[in-house]
Write a protein that holds these residues in place. Sequence first.
Motif, short mmCIF file in Angstrom:
data_model
loop_
_atom_site.label_atom_id
_atom_site.label_comp_id
_atom_site.label_asym_id
_atom_site.label_seq_id
_atom_site.Cartn_x
_atom_site.Cartn_y
_atom_site.Cartn_z
N LYS A 123 0.83 -1.21 0.00
CA LYS A 123 0.00 0.00 0.00
C LYS A 123 0.86 1.25 0.00
N GLU A 124 1.93 1.26 0.80
CA GLU A 124 2.82 2.42 0.84
C GLU A 124 3.52 2.63 -0.49
N ILE A 125 3.94 1.54 -1.11
CA ILE A 125 4.61 1.65 -2.42
C ILE A 125 3.66 2.24 -3.45
N MET A 126 2.40 1.76 -3.47
CA MET A 126 1.44 2.26 -4.45
C MET A 126 1.09 3.73 -4.18
N GLU A 127 1.00 4.11 -2.92
CA GLU A 127 0.73 5.51 -2.60
C GLU A 127 1.88 6.41 -3.04
N THR A 128 3.10 5.92 -2.90
CA THR A 128 4.27 6.69 -3.34
C THR A 128 4.22 6.93 -4.84
N ILE A 129 3.95 5.88 -5.59
CA ILE A 129 3.90 6.01 -7.04
C ILE A 129 2.74 6.90 -7.48
N GLN A 130 1.60 6.79 -6.79
CA GLN A 130 0.45 7.62 -7.15
C GLN A 130 0.75 9.11 -6.95
N ALA B 276 8.77 7.82 -12.44
CA ALA B 276 7.67 8.03 -11.51
C ALA B 276 7.09 6.72 -11.01
N ARG B 277 7.18 5.68 -11.82
CA ARG B 277 6.64 4.36 -11.46
C ARG B 277 7.67 3.47 -10.77
N THR B 278 8.83 4.05 -10.45
CA THR B 278 9.88 3.28 -9.79
C THR B 278 9.94 3.61 -8.31
N TYR B 279 9.83 2.57 -7.48
CA TYR B 279 9.97 2.72 -6.04
C TYR B 279 11.41 2.37 -5.67
N TRP B 280 12.05 3.31 -4.96
CA TRP B 280 13.43 3.08 -4.53
C TRP B 280 13.45 2.61 -3.08
N ILE C 213 16.16 18.61 -3.98
CA ILE C 213 14.86 17.98 -4.25
C ILE C 213 14.11 18.84 -5.26
N THR C 214 14.15 18.45 -6.52
CA THR C 214 13.60 19.29 -7.59
C THR C 214 12.22 18.87 -8.04
N SER C 215 11.76 17.69 -7.65
CA SER C 215 10.47 17.21 -8.15
C SER C 215 9.86 16.25 -7.14
N GLN C 216 8.56 15.96 -7.34
CA GLN C 216 7.89 15.00 -6.47
C GLN C 216 8.50 13.61 -6.62
N THR C 217 8.87 13.25 -7.83
CA THR C 217 9.46 11.92 -8.05
C THR C 217 10.74 11.75 -7.24
N ILE C 218 11.55 12.79 -7.14
CA ILE C 218 12.76 12.72 -6.33
C ILE C 218 12.41 12.76 -4.84
N ALA C 219 11.44 13.61 -4.46
CA ALA C 219 11.03 13.68 -3.06
C ALA C 219 10.56 12.32 -2.55
N SER C 220 9.97 11.52 -3.42
CA SER C 220 9.48 10.20 -3.02
C SER C 220 10.60 9.25 -2.63
N THR C 221 11.82 9.54 -3.05
CA THR C 221 12.96 8.66 -2.73
C THR C 221 13.67 9.08 -1.46
#
Length: 727
Positions: free
Chosen positions: A164-171, A183-187, A296-304
């Motif tokens: 669930k956490e991984i899917m929320e991160t990608i969403q 964006a679809r990659t979970y680190w 941190i320049t984008s949401q995709t980077i913030a997610s990592t």
Amino acid sequence: MPGNLNSNVVAVLWILLTIISIPSHAQPFESITGRVESFTRPADDGVSPLKPRRASISPSPHSISIGTLSNEKKSAETNVDSRPGTPHKIGFGREIPQLRNLTDTASQLKWQNTPQGGKIAAISITSPQATGIRMGILVRRMLTKATFRFYSQGSEVSYEIAGKEIMETIQRNLDAGDSSDAARTYWSPYVEGEEMTLEIELPLGISPDTLEIAIPSVSHFFFSILRAAGEKISKIGQAASCEIDVSCYSEWSPESKSTAKITFVDSGSSYLCSGTLLNDAASSGTPYFLSANHCITSQTIASTLQTFWFYRSAACNNGTLNSEFQTRTGGATLLYGSQTTDTSFMQLNKLPPAGALYAGWSPNTPELYAYVTSIHHPQGDLQKISFGRFQSFQDCTATDPFTDTYQCTFANKDNGKFLDVAYTSGITEGGSSGAGLFETINSAHYLIGQLRGGNPSCFGSGTDEYGRFDIAYSDRLHQWLNAGPTFLLSVSKLNNGNGTVISSPDGINCGTRCNAPFTRGTNVTLTATPASGFIFSGWSGACSGTSATCSVAMNTPQSVTATFSPVATPGTVVEYYNPDLDHYFIAADPGEQAFVDSGAVGRWQRTGVRFASGGNVPVCRFYGSVSPGPNSHFYTASADECTQLKQLQATTPATQKRWNFESLDFLTMMPMNNTCPADTAPIYRAYNNGFSKNIDSNHRITSDQAAIQEVVARGWINEGIVMCAPQ
């Protein structure tokens, strides 16, 4: 020579900001400044992703080795970019050919039954010579009830992450407008060493066919960012020898506990920066987090994002990591990003550990020459502290957005988006980017900026630029840090008829309408207009300077004083020269001119140059001193220059050379783009470069351009047109 102070009748305008309503939980506001105090919230230790490893049910993993790096590849990737203002690289992406797509990855996962009737599989990936690994998992379809565990084979604990956490991160990444594979990659969280095992457990009734993932890459770390508590730090970081251990300064322990080392992944490469946990007006415990936009320049980077808390020494200079150290995963939600002030403002998706402190901050523009402090993780090392002084406003612009290079020029508080800081002890390095800058006000510490970069060294040269928190706060941050009630702005005047004050946004027009409500967080610009026979001569209280406008943040009751002074009688400004001192001097007051002509203050001789006074801009007059100097006068019609010299006077002991404000000497007009309006004459200024020559500074102010050319031929510096005199 000594000045003759004019006796001005001063009209004082008091502006009182009173509150309409404020909830009791908003008590961190101070009644005068609008600053927010620090706050400690006991966080829930249960948010830690580290769990005891259930080795009894872990299957034997299918093992994959990526292969040894060539020396050329290793050298190219580990050649760390040390340019100012770039995040500190500590890892690079490596492809996993065996797991590059969904089909390949599915074939490598060997599923077994669990005692509960579910399914479990594990895969081990080795990147030889890595000091640590983060695994990139490309997700096409995921079940929220799946459980992912990340660990090394020899570890007794694992990072346990719910599907669930991984899917929320990608969403979150997709919702921010990024539809790429990144964006679809979970680190995964960081695991120390060259090997990482991924274990996936599915509950009863869930088929592995419903899971569609690939593991196309890892981030291969060449720099170790973790050591066990109590371990010597000889291999932790490579901080410079002049760095200072934060543990030696107990008064900064609260801010130390609000500062975290952060790692993140961008295009497979991993980086280090620093950041600060911020309080809000309600002390709600919402984990707002501030760092640099170039990190941190984008949401995709913030997610990592992964944070490392209390990463500091156990005691002053003892060289061991303290036992409180903890890490948190889960990334962050990027709420606001701005290249203008290099700001990244986030909300962490997981609470920080118990004992973390939410730092206080100030929405006010800091005063020039204020003493400041920064807490950070240079080279990823144990936490350090640096002390310095805010010496100028800067306007910084990117010269190449693809390489993060930038350059800065001197500015004022109205157009400068950065604070230039010179250090008195300690410096910053790669990994310090995003670190908070704090100002001490009444023994309390308030964040006023975050680190962009610079070029300081242990040899005392170079400075750093910090993005201005007050500008980011005024732009957007108040929406999260200061949402709340309405305040009433009340204006009262002690002497009617001497001037008016109006507001923007509309509401105040005093004169007639002296009360109006404004929403909390609103920046109200007040404009003072003098009545006939008066000039506006300056603000005090929550505003400062002699500009006709000032800005008040509507966060708490404030008081501002507007001072109006009688207009000096138009007259003639006369230039004098003293051959004994080789100094020039001007006087506008007829009485002072007669006194100088008498010879009572030395061999001052009229040069024959004169110009008219008159206009709407007061000229500030300063004098040094006979001892320690400079034994000279200085005149400026620039409101910013006048304010800066007054501030420098306030912070410089009388035993040191400084300019001392004497009076508003006469009126003039200001040039625009180095050109004077029609029907006015340009007034030039030249400087004898006394500071560099180790002699008393002196300026020549004259309407005679030939006179300026004559002193410039003798080595003076032409400062151009500084005033415009009526003709």
